[in-house]
Design an enzyme around this catalytic site. Structure first.
Site, mmCIF file in Angstrom:
data_model
loop_
_atom_site.group_PDB
_atom_site.id
_atom_site.type_symbol
_atom_site.label_atom_id
_atom_site.label_comp_id
_atom_site.label_asym_id
_atom_site.label_seq_id
_atom_site.Cartn_x
_atom_site.Cartn_y
_atom_site.Cartn_z
ATOM 1 N N ARG A 157 58.847 52.712 7.245
ATOM 2 C CA ARG A 157 58.168 53.051 8.425
ATOM 3 C C ARG A 157 57.631 51.465 9.180
ATOM 4 N NH1 ARG A 157 54.035 55.165 5.245
ATOM 5 N NH2 ARG A 157 55.616 55.970 4.336
ATOM 6 N N ALA A 216 56.699 47.875 7.951
ATOM 7 C CA ALA A 216 57.960 47.511 7.538
ATOM 8 C C ALA A 216 58.034 47.803 5.988
ATOM 9 C CB ALA A 216 58.409 46.157 8.018
ATOM 10 N N HIS A 217 57.845 48.908 5.486
ATOM 11 C CA HIS A 217 57.916 49.329 4.232
ATOM 12 C C HIS A 217 57.992 50.620 4.003
ATOM 13 C CE1 HIS A 217 53.562 49.300 4.725
ATOM 14 N NE2 HIS A 217 53.545 50.458 4.032
ATOM 15 N N ALA A 218 58.191 51.036 2.656
ATOM 16 C CA ALA A 218 58.131 52.615 2.289
ATOM 17 C C ALA A 218 57.393 52.647 1.028
ATOM 18 C CB ALA A 218 59.507 53.144 1.897
#
Length: 145
Positions: A100, A53-55
């Site tokens: 993602r 839960a980040h990029a």
């Protein structure tokens, strides 16, 4: 300018097979397009948990599910792709600027990650709206820090 999702793809890694079993290896700048600066792995992930839960702004990664399986969900803010990893010789190459999340971990799964940079908190977008601003999809600057 294409989508950063266009650069995310499955890479089939070499498999050497003989009577003693199989061996898979990875060579930086040969099988993956970067130097390996960091290696980590996820395991014992509780059922229903979501990781990621980040990029990343600049980091490249290769995800390999060494044991079991998991789903990698990607988005660029416009289109989405999901990859199911369940073979230890298949790696998912992730480019920078792709949001993602990882879920649907099977029992006893182990997800190995090879990274192109050392850990750097400033390389992360942890808020989805900040990520969209960083991609120029939402108005206003992304928050820093």
């Amino acid at each position: 300018m294409g989508s950063p999702l266009d650069h995310c793809r499955i890479i089939n890694l070499p498999v050497v097979t003989d009577v003693h079993g199989k061996l898979t290896f990875i060579e930086e700048n040969r099988h993956i397009p970067f130097d390996i600066k960091r290696v980590y792995y996820l395991y014992d992930v509780p059922g229903g948990a979501v990781r990621g839960a980040h990029a990343h702004k600049a980091l490249q990664q290769l995800y390999i599910c060494l044991s079991g399986s998991c789903d990698i969900k990607l988005t660029d803010g416009f289109k989405d792709k999901t990859f199911h990893l369940n073979r230890s010789y298949m790696g998912l190459l992730l480019s920078p600027m792709v949001w993602r999340s990882v879920d649907n971990f099977s029992s006893n799964s182990v997800l190995l990650v090879l990274a192109s940079q050392l850990y750097d908190e400033d390389d992360y977008y942890r808020d989805y709206n900040d990520y969209l601003r960083g991609r120029g999809i939402l108005d206003g600057p992304a928050e820093t820090g």
